[in-house]
Scaffold this active site. Structure first.
Site, mmCIF file in Angstrom:
data_model
loop_
_atom_site.group_PDB
_atom_site.id
_atom_site.type_symbol
_atom_site.label_atom_id
_atom_site.label_comp_id
_atom_site.label_asym_id
_atom_site.label_seq_id
_atom_site.Cartn_x
_atom_site.Cartn_y
_atom_site.Cartn_z
ATOM 1 N N ARG A 140 -4.473 -11.751 -2.546
ATOM 2 C CA ARG A 140 -3.535 -10.950 -3.476
ATOM 3 C C ARG A 140 -2.224 -10.244 -3.995
ATOM 4 O O ARG A 140 -2.064 -10.827 -5.557
ATOM 5 C CB ARG A 140 -4.771 -9.221 -3.466
ATOM 6 C CG ARG A 140 -6.478 -9.906 -3.643
ATOM 7 C CD ARG A 140 -6.965 -8.079 -4.354
ATOM 8 N NE ARG A 140 -6.653 -7.454 -2.287
ATOM 9 C CZ ARG A 140 -7.784 -7.383 -0.790
ATOM 10 N NH1 ARG A 140 -8.318 -8.110 -1.235
ATOM 11 N NH2 ARG A 140 -6.675 -6.310 0.025
ATOM 12 N N SER A 141 -2.110 -10.133 -2.669
ATOM 13 C CA SER A 141 -0.216 -9.911 -3.283
ATOM 14 C C SER A 141 0.498 -10.963 -2.705
ATOM 15 O O SER A 141 1.546 -11.252 -3.720
ATOM 16 C CB SER A 141 0.176 -8.740 -2.401
ATOM 17 O OG SER A 141 -1.110 -7.580 -2.447
ATOM 18 N N GLY A 200 -3.758 10.102 1.049
ATOM 19 C CA GLY A 200 -4.467 10.134 2.506
ATOM 20 C C GLY A 200 -5.388 9.122 2.240
ATOM 21 O O GLY A 200 -5.513 8.354 3.475
ATOM 22 N N GLY A 260 0.751 -0.931 0.222
ATOM 23 C CA GLY A 260 0.112 -0.257 -0.096
ATOM 24 C C GLY A 260 0.684 1.255 -0.521
ATOM 25 O O GLY A 260 2.114 1.349 0.132
ATOM 26 N N ALA A 261 -0.114 2.555 0.001
ATOM 27 C CA ALA A 261 0.776 3.814 -0.112
ATOM 28 C C ALA A 261 1.907 4.069 1.543
ATOM 29 O O ALA A 261 3.266 4.357 1.163
ATOM 30 C CB ALA A 261 -0.576 4.697 0.007
ATOM 31 N N HIS A 314 -0.641 16.597 2.644
ATOM 32 C CA HIS A 314 -2.264 18.290 3.863
ATOM 33 C C HIS A 314 -1.349 19.365 3.618
ATOM 34 O O HIS A 314 -0.067 19.452 4.207
ATOM 35 C CB HIS A 314 -2.476 17.034 4.821
ATOM 36 C CG HIS A 314 -3.475 16.172 4.833
ATOM 37 N ND1 HIS A 314 -2.994 14.869 3.638
ATOM 38 C CD2 HIS A 314 -3.661 14.997 5.474
ATOM 39 C CE1 HIS A 314 -3.756 14.679 3.150
ATOM 40 N NE2 HIS A 314 -3.669 14.108 5.133
ATOM 41 N N CYS A 369 -3.300 10.957 10.097
ATOM 42 C CA CYS A 369 -2.024 12.158 10.478
ATOM 43 C C CYS A 369 -2.409 13.446 9.748
ATOM 44 O O CYS A 369 -1.186 14.996 10.061
ATOM 45 C CB CYS A 369 -2.173 11.763 8.952
ATOM 46 S SG CYS A 369 -3.440 12.337 7.274
ATOM 47 N N GLN A 388 -6.611 18.457 2.005
ATOM 48 C CA GLN A 388 -6.255 17.174 2.121
ATOM 49 C C GLN A 388 -6.211 15.940 1.119
ATOM 50 O O GLN A 388 -6.945 16.601 0.387
ATOM 51 C CB GLN A 388 -6.717 15.876 3.493
ATOM 52 C CG GLN A 388 -7.158 16.755 5.100
ATOM 53 C CD GLN A 388 -8.030 15.821 5.635
ATOM 54 O OE1 GLN A 388 -8.237 16.446 6.645
ATOM 55 N NE2 GLN A 388 -7.373 14.251 5.827
HETATM 56 N N1 LIG Z 1 -2.661 7.005 3.168
HETATM 57 C C1 LIG Z 1 -2.137 7.866 4.451
HETATM 58 O O1 LIG Z 1 -2.073 8.868 4.197
HETATM 59 C C2 LIG Z 1 -1.670 7.160 5.951
HETATM 60 C C3 LIG Z 1 -1.938 8.150 6.541
HETATM 61 C C4 LIG Z 1 -2.271 7.613 7.854
HETATM 62 C C5 LIG Z 1 -2.146 6.102 8.299
HETATM 63 N N2 LIG Z 1 -2.605 5.426 7.528
HETATM 64 C C6 LIG Z 1 -3.839 4.277 7.465
HETATM 65 O O2 LIG Z 1 -2.585 3.315 7.198
HETATM 66 C C7 LIG Z 1 -3.453 2.135 7.029
HETATM 67 C C8 LIG Z 1 -2.848 2.073 4.998
HETATM 68 O O3 LIG Z 1 -3.491 3.163 4.561
HETATM 69 P P1 LIG Z 1 -3.165 3.255 3.106
HETATM 70 O O4 LIG Z 1 -3.095 5.057 2.853
HETATM 71 O O5 LIG Z 1 -1.085 2.643 2.900
HETATM 72 O O6 LIG Z 1 -4.199 1.795 1.841
HETATM 73 P P2 LIG Z 1 -3.321 1.578 0.384
HETATM 74 O O7 LIG Z 1 -2.501 1.917 -0.243
HETATM 75 O O8 LIG Z 1 -4.979 1.166 0.035
HETATM 76 O O9 LIG Z 1 -3.061 -0.337 1.394
HETATM 77 C C9 LIG Z 1 -4.123 -1.512 2.247
HETATM 78 C C10 LIG Z 1 -2.354 -2.411 2.897
HETATM 79 O O10 LIG Z 1 -3.587 -2.855 3.300
HETATM 80 C C11 LIG Z 1 -3.313 -4.222 2.684
HETATM 81 N N3 LIG Z 1 -4.182 -5.225 3.258
HETATM 82 C C12 LIG Z 1 -5.740 -5.640 2.541
HETATM 83 N N4 LIG Z 1 -6.408 -6.430 2.746
HETATM 84 C C13 LIG Z 1 -5.276 -7.078 3.746
HETATM 85 C C14 LIG Z 1 -6.051 -7.948 4.257
HETATM 86 N N5 LIG Z 1 -7.247 -9.048 4.355
HETATM 87 N N6 LIG Z 1 -4.219 -8.990 5.205
HETATM 88 C C15 LIG Z 1 -3.562 -7.942 4.542
HETATM 89 N N7 LIG Z 1 -3.423 -7.160 4.380
HETATM 90 C C16 LIG Z 1 -4.412 -6.489 3.659
HETATM 91 C C17 LIG Z 1 -3.444 -4.065 0.823
HETATM 92 O O11 LIG Z 1 -2.662 -5.214 0.594
HETATM 93 P P3 LIG Z 1 -2.618 -5.878 -1.056
HETATM 94 O O12 LIG Z 1 -2.238 -4.929 -1.968
HETATM 95 O O13 LIG Z 1 -1.994 -7.338 -1.130
HETATM 96 O O14 LIG Z 1 -4.672 -5.856 -1.101
HETATM 97 C C18 LIG Z 1 -2.210 -2.450 1.273
HETATM 98 O O15 LIG Z 1 -1.147 -3.460 1.065
HETATM 99 C C19 LIG Z 1 -4.887 2.455 7.134
HETATM 100 O O16 LIG Z 1 -5.408 1.917 7.702
HETATM 101 C C20 LIG Z 1 -4.704 4.156 6.896
HETATM 102 O O17 LIG Z 1 -6.424 4.503 7.563
HETATM 103 C C21 LIG Z 1 -2.409 6.055 5.632
#
Ligand SMILES: NC(=O)c1ccc[n+]([C@@H]2O[C@H](COP(=O)([O-])OP(=O)(O)OC[C@H]3O[C@@H](n4cnc5c(N)ncnc54)[C@H](OP(=O)(O)O)[C@@H]3O)[C@@H](O)[C@H]2O)c1
Length: 388
Positions: free
Chosen positions: A86-87, A214, A59-60, A296, A183, A210
């Site tokens: 999936r991955s 995010g 993920g991001a 942000h 964040c 934002q």
């Molecule tokens: N983006 C931000 O700026 C930010 C900031 C602070 C906190 N967060 C938090 O960090 C978390 C992830 O955010 P993100 O932005 O990185 O989301 P994202 O890009 O959608 O990535 C999600 C990740 O979770 C994995 N995942 C999903 N379902 C899963 C499962 N059943 N078992 C294991 N892994 C699984 C995905 O793997 P696959 O690729 O295999 O689906 C991917 O690696 C969230 O809780 C979010 O609130 C994000």
């Protein structure tokens, strides 16, 4: 404390630096951050380092974890890369070694000292306690445990003392949860806390702008896709946000609560109180999504108990760890999301007295921070560094 500007960094999520945004992320990821010349001198792979797992590595935030671990030479004995089924089987090259992404399972945490979680709240709720039971210290990026009283909610520059009782298993500690704040909260408090320490904030009004990042990797891809579609005169694809995002802005996509605030806004309210250990501080927020790819921005109005003039505020912010001041009135140069993208520091500008409050009791500031980096991955890894 800026991240080393490595020519080898792959900006997987920057539409300006990489064509990969137009492609699905489901492909082998080559994370080669380290400068090869430096690698011969400094090796982060160390026998005496902790065993680390990255949950949500595709993920991001997960991808940023790898960049930050490498940029900061985080010492690790071994590293396990975990994501969904999936991955599983995808290959990731990290620090000149090839790893295979594994499906997250309870056994994934056997022998793991520190697990960096960023796979969403439901995964954290299911697997966080499983990992803790196996003796792992979980640093969690989701909101799952943030408001649990016994779980420290930590910004290392702000309240490191909240986690001082947590120790690694090898240092007579045991498994534990530590939560990374939201964040927007991290970015806001990086700037507000040094001022709060000096003159005590009694009320804070936050308005956020934002970025797509995010909401994760898929949201960033959708913003690029929509931008292309709108410019081509086509109907924009709306899968993530359910409305046009390109050339538009809207109230944050988090669920709206019965009190009219959305969940993102209430995180700013509640988390500030917990991190500052001050149940009396009054906080209100309005959170908006803007079509910015990464980082942000926040307008923050502060009301103090004691006077705080703008020169003192500027001086305090210039000396604050993890903060950089960009505040050039003559050339109208103030922080922008692009200034801070992929940077460690939070930028502060527009530092000015709030004219609506007498006696220098109010201040307005404008803050920008990369929320994938300081708002998520960097903050979590700084927490992990405190355990070493
Ligand atoms: N983006 C931000 O700026 C930010 C900031 C602070 C906190 N967060 C938090 O960090 C978390 C992830 O955010 P993100 O932005 O990185 O989301 P994202 O890009 O959608 O990535 C999600 C990740 O979770 C994995 N995942 C999903 N379902 C899963 C499962 N059943 N078992 C294991 N892994 C699984 C995905 O793997 P696959 O690729 O295999 O689906 C991917 O690696 C969230 O809780 C979010 O609130 C994000």
């Amino acid at each position: 404390m800026q991240a080393a500007a490595s020519a080898h960094r792959l900006h997987l999520f920057s539409p300006f630096a990489s064509p990969s945004l137009s492609q699905p992320l489901a492909k082998p990821c080559a994370i080669r951050v380290r400068n090869p010349a430096a690698a011969t001198v400094r090796m982060a792979l160390r026998e005496d380092g902790p065993s680390v797992a990255v949950v949500g590595v595709t993920g991001a935030v997960g991808q940023e974890f790898l960049r930050v671990l490498s940029d900061r030479d985080f010492p690790y004995r071994d590293i396990r890369l975990l994501a969904s089924r999936r991955s599983a089987g995808k290959r990731i090259t990290f620090e000149d070694r090839e790893y295979t992404v594994e499906e997250l399972r309870p056994e994934s945490f056997d022998g793991i000292d520190i697990a960096l979680f960023s796979a969403g709240g439901s995964i954290s709720k299911e697997f966080g306690p499983v990992a803790v039971e196996r003796g792992t210290i979980v640093v969690d990026n989701s909101s799952a445990f943030r408001m649990v009283p016994e779980v420290p909610l930590v910004i290392p520059e702000v309240n490191p003392e909240a986690m001082s009782h947590i120790k690694l298993k090898g240092r007579s500690g045991k498994g534990a949860l530590i939560a990374n704040p939201n964040c927007s909260t991290i970015i806001c408090l990086m700037a507000a806390t040094p001022l709060h320490r000096h003159a005590k904030v009694v009320r804070m009004v936050v308005s956020t702008y934002q970025a797509a990042s995010g909401a994760g990797a898929a949201a960033m891809e959708e913003l690029v896709q929509q931008t292309r579609e709108v410019l081509d005169g086509k109907e924009p694809t709306c899968n993530i946000f359910k409305k046009q995002y390109a050339f538009n802005l809207f109230s944050h996509n988090a669920a709206v609560l019965p009190n009219g605030y959305n969940e993102e806004e209430m995180k700013l309210v509640k988390e500030t109180r917990k991190i500052w250990n001050d149940t009396n501080v009054k906080v209100t927020a309005t959170c908006i999504r803007v079509p910015v790819m990464r980082a942000h921005a926040e307008s923050v109005n502060l009301q103090f108990e004691k006077p705080m003039d703008e020169d003192t505020a500027r001086q305090i912010l210039e000396g604050a760890a993890g903060v950089v001041v960009i505040d050039d009135r003559d050339s109208n140069h103030f922080p922008t999301p692009l200034d801070v993208s992929s940077k460690d520091d939070v930028a502060v500008g527009r530092i000015r007295q709030d004219l609506s409050l007498d006696g220098n009791l109010g201040l307005d500031i404008f803050v920008c921070g990369d929320q994938i980096r300081k708002g998520a991955a960097l903050n979590a890894i700084q927490i992990a560094e405190k355990l070493l």
